[in-house]
Each structure stands twice: as structure tokens, then as C-alpha cells.
Design a protein around this motif. Structure first.
Motif, PDB file in Angstrom:
ATOM      1  N   PHE A 117       0.860  -1.173   0.000  1.00  0.00           N
ATOM      2  CA  PHE A 117       0.000   0.000   0.000  1.00  0.00           C
ATOM      3  C   PHE A 117       0.899   1.226   0.000  1.00  0.00           C
ATOM      4  CE2 PHE A 117      -2.589  -3.313   2.002  1.00  0.00           C
ATOM      5  CZ  PHE A 117      -3.643  -3.309   1.100  1.00  0.00           C
ATOM      6  N   PRO A 118       0.531   2.282  -0.721  1.00  0.00           N
ATOM      7  CA  PRO A 118       1.388   3.459  -0.761  1.00  0.00           C
ATOM      8  C   PRO A 118       1.505   4.102   0.612  1.00  0.00           C
ATOM      9  CG  PRO A 118      -0.719   3.901  -1.824  1.00  0.00           C
ATOM     10  CD  PRO A 118      -0.696   2.445  -1.506  1.00  0.00           C
ATOM     11  N   GLY A 119       2.642   4.710   0.854  1.00  0.00           N
ATOM     12  CA  GLY A 119       2.923   5.356   2.134  1.00  0.00           C
ATOM     13  C   GLY A 119       4.412   5.355   2.365  1.00  0.00           C
ATOM     14  N   GLY A 120       4.818   5.495   3.610  1.00  0.00           N
ATOM     15  CA  GLY A 120       6.245   5.486   3.896  1.00  0.00           C
ATOM     16  C   GLY A 120       6.556   5.900   5.318  1.00  0.00           C
ATOM     17  N   LYS A 121       7.826   6.187   5.542  1.00  0.00           N
ATOM     18  CA  LYS A 121       8.335   6.480   6.885  1.00  0.00           C
ATOM     19  C   LYS A 121       7.850   7.829   7.391  1.00  0.00           C
ATOM     20  CE  LYS A 121      12.639   3.945   6.221  1.00  0.00           C
ATOM     21  NZ  LYS A 121      14.087   4.075   6.072  1.00  0.00           N
ATOM     22  N   MET A 122       7.547   7.824   8.677  1.00  0.00           N
ATOM     23  CA  MET A 122       7.223   9.075   9.362  1.00  0.00           C
ATOM     24  C   MET A 122       8.532   9.801   9.663  1.00  0.00           C
ATOM     25  SD  MET A 122       4.206   7.805  11.966  1.00  0.00           S
ATOM     26  CE  MET A 122       4.140   9.408  12.769  1.00  0.00           C
ATOM     27  N   GLU A 123       8.496  11.121   9.523  1.00  0.00           N
ATOM     28  CA  GLU A 123       9.659  11.927   9.862  1.00  0.00           C
ATOM     29  C   GLU A 123       9.459  12.528  11.242  1.00  0.00           C
ATOM     30  OE1 GLU A 123      10.267  14.740   6.680  1.00  0.00           O
ATOM     31  OE2 GLU A 123      10.815  13.144   5.269  1.00  0.00           O
ATOM     32  N   ALA A 124      10.549  12.913  11.883  1.00  0.00           N
ATOM     33  CA  ALA A 124      10.496  13.473  13.234  1.00  0.00           C
ATOM     34  C   ALA A 124       9.525  14.651  13.286  1.00  0.00           C
ATOM     35  CB  ALA A 124      11.888  13.923  13.663  1.00  0.00           C
ATOM     36  N   GLY A 125       8.642  14.625  14.280  1.00  0.00           N
ATOM     37  CA  GLY A 125       7.699  15.708  14.491  1.00  0.00           C
ATOM     38  C   GLY A 125       6.418  15.622  13.678  1.00  0.00           C
ATOM     39  N   GLU A 126       6.302  14.661  12.790  1.00  0.00           N
ATOM     40  CA  GLU A 126       5.094  14.511  11.984  1.00  0.00           C
ATOM     41  C   GLU A 126       4.048  13.673  12.708  1.00  0.00           C
ATOM     42  OE1 GLU A 126       5.981  14.473   7.245  1.00  0.00           O
ATOM     43  OE2 GLU A 126       6.540  12.646   8.324  1.00  0.00           O
ATOM     44  N   THR A 127       2.791  14.033  12.512  1.00  0.00           N
ATOM     45  CA  THR A 127       1.715  13.144  12.925  1.00  0.00           C
ATOM     46  C   THR A 127       1.577  12.093  11.824  1.00  0.00           C
ATOM     47  OG1 THR A 127      -0.021  14.360  11.760  1.00  0.00           O
ATOM     48  CG2 THR A 127       0.485  15.072  14.038  1.00  0.00           C
ATOM     49  N   PRO A 128       0.928  10.975  12.097  1.00  0.00           N
ATOM     50  CA  PRO A 128       0.709   9.991  11.034  1.00  0.00           C
ATOM     51  C   PRO A 128      -0.010  10.597   9.819  1.00  0.00           C
ATOM     52  CG  PRO A 128       0.245   8.993  13.152  1.00  0.00           C
ATOM     53  CD  PRO A 128       0.460  10.461  13.406  1.00  0.00           C
ATOM     54  N   GLN A 129      -0.985  11.449  10.066  1.00  0.00           N
ATOM     55  CA  GLN A 129      -1.730  12.055   8.962  1.00  0.00           C
ATOM     56  C   GLN A 129      -0.841  12.980   8.123  1.00  0.00           C
ATOM     57  OE1 GLN A 129      -2.752  11.794  12.132  1.00  0.00           O
ATOM     58  NE2 GLN A 129      -4.779  10.852  12.104  1.00  0.00           N
ATOM     59  N   GLN A 130       0.004  13.769   8.764  1.00  0.00           N
ATOM     60  CA  GLN A 130       0.926  14.637   8.024  1.00  0.00           C
ATOM     61  C   GLN A 130       1.882  13.802   7.183  1.00  0.00           C
ATOM     62  OE1 GLN A 130       2.493  16.673  11.465  1.00  0.00           O
ATOM     63  NE2 GLN A 130       1.302  18.526  11.060  1.00  0.00           N
TER      64      GLN A 130
ATOM     65  N   ILE B 243      -8.029  11.645   4.412  1.00  0.00           N
ATOM     66  CA  ILE B 243      -7.654  10.585   5.351  1.00  0.00           C
ATOM     67  C   ILE B 243      -8.807  10.330   6.314  1.00  0.00           C
ATOM     68  CG2 ILE B 243      -6.026   9.860   7.132  1.00  0.00           C
ATOM     69  CD1 ILE B 243      -3.977  11.746   5.766  1.00  0.00           C
ATOM     70  N   GLY B 244      -9.249   9.085   6.330  1.00  0.00           N
ATOM     71  CA  GLY B 244     -10.322   8.668   7.218  1.00  0.00           C
ATOM     72  C   GLY B 244      -9.766   8.019   8.471  1.00  0.00           C
ATOM     73  N   PRO B 245     -10.518   7.097   9.029  1.00  0.00           N
ATOM     74  CA  PRO B 245     -10.113   6.472  10.294  1.00  0.00           C
ATOM     75  C   PRO B 245      -8.930   5.515  10.147  1.00  0.00           C
ATOM     76  CG  PRO B 245     -12.128   5.469   9.471  1.00  0.00           C
ATOM     77  CD  PRO B 245     -11.826   6.624   8.567  1.00  0.00           C
ATOM     78  N   LEU B 246      -8.247   5.334  11.251  1.00  0.00           N
ATOM     79  CA  LEU B 246      -7.198   4.319  11.345  1.00  0.00           C
ATOM     80  C   LEU B 246      -7.895   2.963  11.283  1.00  0.00           C
ATOM     81  CD1 LEU B 246      -4.179   3.613  12.029  1.00  0.00           C
ATOM     82  CD2 LEU B 246      -4.933   3.524  14.417  1.00  0.00           C
TER      83      LEU B 246
END
Length: 132
Positions: A34-47, A63-66
Motif C-alpha cells: 500500500f502506498p505510504g512510507g516512513k514518518m519523519e520526526a515531528g510529523e503526525t501519522p496524517q501529516q 484521510i479517514g479512520p485508522l
């Protein structure tokens, strides 16, 4: 063991199909994810998810629910993957990092070879209705 935290967009269209992408590089080349990738420091999952989808697909998403957080141990690291139900906010997708892409009905999800962590949510999604 190192932990990597990532986000994944489970993008549904109006017919209830799910957008899937095929890796074109690295050890897992030709496997589906599924498309996506690594979270960067200070980001929320949605960001992180908005940024990754823009970088990978030149698209905007709603972006809907988890749906689920998946934990999976690869040989060299532990992966924590937050999977969100999403829809497209733009009319087009452009593959900027992937080799191929498909829209699959939930019942067709088992037709491709998934990355091991992504496979953890396939059984849930394969019976998933659009109205969820």
C-alpha cells in the motif's frame, strides 16, 4: 532491534476497489504494498501520509479512520505500520516511485504477492465492504 514507524494509505474508490502499488526497487522489488512510507520526526501519522502520497503519487487524499496498526518483525528491523482508510481528493494518480499499480476489489487482494507486513491487513480488507 531497530523500529521503523510508517504509514500506509488504504485508498478506496467509488466502486470499493483498493489502490495497490508494486515496488520497483530493492530487496522487495516486484512485491506489492500500500502506498505510504516512513514518518519523519515531528510529523503526525496524517501529516506523514499526506506528504508520502504527494511524493509517491503526486496526489492529494482525504484521510479517514485508522483501520489497523500492524507490527511485523523483518529480519533486520521491527516495523510499525499505521494503516488509514483514505479516498482520493484529486482526479489523477501519477506513479513517481512504483513500478506498477492496480485497483483491486477486496476479493482480488490475494491475487498479488504482498510485502509481509502489508499481508497482515489483507485478510481484513478482503472481506471489507465499501460502506465500512
Amino acid at each position: 532491534m531497530k523500529t521503523i514507524e510508517v504509514v500506509a494509505a488504504i485508498i478506496f474508490d467509488e466502486q470499493g476497489r483498493i489502490f495497490t502499488t508494486q515496488r520497483g526497487y530493492g530487496e522487495w522489488k516486484d512485491w506489492w504494498e500500500f502506498p505510504g512510507g516512513k514518518m519523519e520526526a515531528g510529523e503526525t501519522p496524517q501529516q506523514a501520509l499526506r506528504r508520502e502520497i504527494h511524493e509517491e503519487l503526486d496526489a492529494e487524499i482525504e484521510i479517514g479512520p485508522l483501520l489497523r496498526t500492524i507490527d511485523y518483525d523483518y529480519p533486520d528491523f521491527h516495523l510499525t505500520m499505521h494503516c488509514f482508510r483514505c479516498t482520493l481528493a484529486t482526479d489523477r494518480l501519477t506513479l513517481l516511485e512504483h513500478e506498477a499499480a492496480k485497483w483491486l476489489a477486496p476479493s482480488e487482494l490475494h491475487s498479488v504477492r504482498w510485502l509481509p507486513a502489508d499481508e497482515q491487513i489483507i485478510d481484513i480488507l478482503s472481506t471489507y465492504g465499501y460502506n465500512h
